[in-house]
Design an enzyme around this catalytic site. Sequence first.
Site, PDB file in Angstrom:
ATOM      1  N   ASN A   7      26.661  43.742  26.915  1.00  0.00           N
ATOM      2  CA  ASN A   7      26.094  44.870  26.258  1.00  0.00           C
ATOM      3  C   ASN A   7      24.649  44.441  26.013  1.00  0.00           C
ATOM      4  O   ASN A   7      23.534  45.610  26.136  1.00  0.00           O
ATOM      5  CB  ASN A   7      26.488  44.709  24.600  1.00  0.00           C
ATOM      6  CG  ASN A   7      28.076  44.801  24.717  1.00  0.00           C
ATOM      7  OD1 ASN A   7      28.667  45.235  25.622  1.00  0.00           O
ATOM      8  ND2 ASN A   7      28.662  44.389  23.621  1.00  0.00           N
TER       9      ASN A   7
ATOM     10  N   ARG B 180      20.581  49.756  23.212  1.00  0.00           N
ATOM     11  CA  ARG B 180      22.089  50.385  23.059  1.00  0.00           C
ATOM     12  C   ARG B 180      22.444  51.088  22.059  1.00  0.00           C
ATOM     13  O   ARG B 180      23.473  51.752  21.765  1.00  0.00           O
ATOM     14  CB  ARG B 180      22.873  49.043  23.101  1.00  0.00           C
ATOM     15  CG  ARG B 180      22.370  47.966  21.871  1.00  0.00           C
ATOM     16  CD  ARG B 180      22.916  46.734  22.223  1.00  0.00           C
ATOM     17  NE  ARG B 180      24.529  46.699  21.679  1.00  0.00           N
ATOM     18  CZ  ARG B 180      25.082  45.199  21.353  1.00  0.00           C
ATOM     19  NH1 ARG B 180      24.403  44.375  21.709  1.00  0.00           N
ATOM     20  NH2 ARG B 180      26.153  45.139  21.043  1.00  0.00           N
TER      21      ARG B 180
ATOM     22  N   ARG C 250      32.549  36.822  16.430  1.00  0.00           N
ATOM     23  CA  ARG C 250      31.219  37.206  15.933  1.00  0.00           C
ATOM     24  C   ARG C 250      30.955  36.757  14.379  1.00  0.00           C
ATOM     25  O   ARG C 250      31.606  37.544  13.587  1.00  0.00           O
ATOM     26  CB  ARG C 250      31.462  38.842  16.048  1.00  0.00           C
ATOM     27  CG  ARG C 250      31.037  39.277  17.429  1.00  0.00           C
ATOM     28  CD  ARG C 250      30.832  40.775  17.383  1.00  0.00           C
ATOM     29  NE  ARG C 250      30.227  41.362  18.986  1.00  0.00           N
ATOM     30  CZ  ARG C 250      30.976  42.016  19.896  1.00  0.00           C
ATOM     31  NH1 ARG C 250      32.443  42.267  19.568  1.00  0.00           N
ATOM     32  NH2 ARG C 250      30.469  42.507  20.882  1.00  0.00           N
TER      33      ARG C 250
ATOM     34  N   CYS D 235      31.745  38.467  28.052  1.00  0.00           N
ATOM     35  CA  CYS D 235      32.271  39.143  26.606  1.00  0.00           C
ATOM     36  C   CYS D 235      32.080  40.223  26.107  1.00  0.00           C
ATOM     37  O   CYS D 235      31.981  40.711  24.977  1.00  0.00           O
ATOM     38  CB  CYS D 235      32.150  37.846  25.852  1.00  0.00           C
ATOM     39  SG  CYS D 235      30.331  37.489  25.288  1.00  0.00           S
TER      40      CYS D 235
ATOM     41  N   ARG E 196      30.776  32.123  18.146  1.00  0.00           N
ATOM     42  CA  ARG E 196      29.157  32.251  18.492  1.00  0.00           C
ATOM     43  C   ARG E 196      28.379  32.156  16.858  1.00  0.00           C
ATOM     44  O   ARG E 196      28.877  32.522  16.176  1.00  0.00           O
ATOM     45  CB  ARG E 196      29.077  33.731  18.905  1.00  0.00           C
ATOM     46  CG  ARG E 196      27.364  33.992  19.146  1.00  0.00           C
ATOM     47  CD  ARG E 196      27.141  35.385  19.776  1.00  0.00           C
ATOM     48  NE  ARG E 196      27.683  36.558  18.826  1.00  0.00           N
ATOM     49  CZ  ARG E 196      27.620  37.841  19.236  1.00  0.00           C
ATOM     50  NH1 ARG E 196      27.075  37.956  20.243  1.00  0.00           N
ATOM     51  NH2 ARG E 196      27.839  38.522  18.150  1.00  0.00           N
TER      52      ARG E 196
ATOM     53  N   GLU F 235      22.629  36.795  27.987  1.00  0.00           N
ATOM     54  CA  GLU F 235      22.334  38.233  27.579  1.00  0.00           C
ATOM     55  C   GLU F 235      20.843  38.705  27.486  1.00  0.00           C
ATOM     56  O   GLU F 235      20.548  39.915  27.231  1.00  0.00           O
ATOM     57  CB  GLU F 235      23.035  38.478  26.287  1.00  0.00           C
ATOM     58  CG  GLU F 235      22.582  37.587  25.199  1.00  0.00           C
ATOM     59  CD  GLU F 235      23.291  37.964  23.887  1.00  0.00           C
ATOM     60  OE1 GLU F 235      24.035  38.870  23.589  1.00  0.00           O
ATOM     61  OE2 GLU F 235      23.352  37.054  22.895  1.00  0.00           O
TER      62      GLU F 235
HETATM   63  C1  PEP Z   1      26.831  41.323  24.093  1.00  0.00           C
HETATM   64  O1  PEP Z   1      25.497  41.630  23.968  1.00  0.00           O
HETATM   65  O2  PEP Z   1      27.373  41.749  25.052  1.00  0.00           O
HETATM   66  C2  PEP Z   1      27.705  40.691  23.196  1.00  0.00           C
HETATM   67  C3  PEP Z   1      29.054  40.447  23.472  1.00  0.00           C
HETATM   68  O3  PEP Z   1      27.225  40.536  21.963  1.00  0.00           O
HETATM   69  P1  PEP Z   1      27.064  41.723  20.737  1.00  0.00           P
HETATM   70  O4  PEP Z   1      27.759  43.016  21.370  1.00  0.00           O
HETATM   71  O5  PEP Z   1      27.673  41.156  19.812  1.00  0.00           O
HETATM   72  O6  PEP Z   1      25.388  41.809  20.752  1.00  0.00           O
HETATM   73 MG    MG Z   2      24.746  40.487  22.241  1.00  0.00          MG
END
Ligand code: PEP
Ligand code: MG
Length: 580
Positions: free
Chosen positions: A458, A469, A298, A506, A334, A435
């Site tokens: 996520n 979230r 990240r 991921c 990323r 995503e």
């Molecule tokens: C996700 O969205 O699943 C992800 C791995 O990215 P982040 O949690 O950094 O948004």
């Molecule tokens: Mg994400």
Amino acid sequence: MRATLMGRAAAPGAALAPAFVVKPQATSDGDVPKQRSGSAAEETARMRKALGRAEEELLELAGIVSVSAGEQEAEIFEAQADFAADPEIAAVAGDAIEEGASAERAVIDAFGTFRELLLGSESEYRTERVADIDDVRDRVVRILLGRSTAGEAPRVRSVIAAHELTPSQTASIPVEVIAGIVTETGSPTSHAAILARALGVPAVVSCPGLLDAVEPGEAIAVDGRTGVVVVDPEASERDAIRRRMEQEDRRVEELAALRDEPGHTADGQRIELAANIGSIQHIPAAVEAGGEGSGLVRTEFLFLDRTTAPTVEEQVVFYAEVLRAFPGHRVVFRTLDVGADKPLPFVEREPEENPALGLRGIRLSFQRPDLFRTQLRALLRARAEESGDGAGRLAIMFPLVSTTRELLDAREALRSVAEEEGADLTGIEVGVMIEVPSAALSAGRLAEHADFLSIGTNDLLQYLFAADRLVGAVADLADVLEPDVLSLIRSVVEAGHANGAWVGVCGEAAGDPTVAAALVGLGVDELSMTRVAIPEVKEALRRVTRAECREAALAAIELASEATEARRILEERLGTGLER
Ligand code: PEP
Ligand code: MG
């Protein structure tokens, strides 16, 4: 008083020990003088001295915690020390003292101003720090009132029972005496739970009725896999928890022995188990946990908390260090994923009504090609520096892509930067995060232009279920094991494979052994997760064949009508439940 309570399992393991009940430490406003009695200059000096002492104490705690629990856990205290040292706090408190406030009152109000700012920022990263700010404020006020800042600690190995544990309370308890942790509030991501996992002791959080049921010194049994807490257990319950403790000890040994083994299923199907990296400090622990490279670096952590963008040279140093940490493995960087919950001070943005649907991820990179191109340049230079056997293989991944056009434009930017740098792109895998629901639907088209797809559960779940979230109240709605979500993941994997791309996951879900086995059953090739989850997932996958995973995942899709049922089916067929 004998009682069986149920909380949320937060760190595996089992314990039977006397309870050490931690009393809330907060300073009530009533104890605090409103007006200063001395001169403004004297009161200001007292306030500054207290802030300085708090900073020293917190840095000392950071040192202790870094040795006992690791650098990552120590960061929280370093951040707290930064708050105490923040000149803005001293300045705001100084103004209030000039106007007649006592040092205590001025400190409470100054921290309050910062607290409000953080709460208003809509950032999970920042709102999580509100509790940390309160903790620093209470420490400074206790220093001003001449009270002890050292938390109480048990003399014998005990189960720590509390309503909630602040970072300072947790850190003031020597790790050798922590047999387990139970709290009435909190979530599996609270500090107490994170610390328990790092220390390898069981934890149960969100356990209502705990403090009414337990007396200090009373025996308490904790099962960090089931969430069951028994106060004053009977002989048969004591025997049962002792057997669980022996089982856990054997498990720890078995898991440690697997560290350098590759991830695979019982029938030898290779599944790469990589670590998510969120900062340079995460690297040693990720390597130690047996991470096979990283499926998600990240990179935004390099950009947050600073007032100017990092230079290309600074970025090269960071990227090269990550590459060096994983010789022979793939390392997926990323590109910058900010906006929404992670605003950047040096990027001006229009206020957004719905930041999660706004200018974030790759969208922001297209708005700020200077930042985007600098980052791509730094990645290519880091690869040029670290291209030998002693380093990992660079892969680049774009976040929050929602259309094929965006992927093509991002690839074009990479091609043009490579041309300027005279860099050869051969051997650099380029991937895209899945995503956003539109990307999941377009997985086949995206895979035509990508070497890999990486499902970010996520965000994918947040957008699929329209459940923010960052909002705890709706978080439980979004479950990766909802049968139709599993079916969607299956279609992404099939579309990826049909177009020659490998497919990884991921998001947090990859670190849950039951989900991980289901994902393997759906054909996923790589799982990247928080480093603490790697040993458990590795061990769980080694006990099942890919065919068993496939059959269990299909049964969950076909027979279950909701996530809890899907989990039950998977756990029954694969033996992956926490209660192993
Ligand atoms: C996700 O969205 O699943 C992800 C791995 O990215 P982040 O949690 O950094 O948004
Ligand atoms: Mg994400």
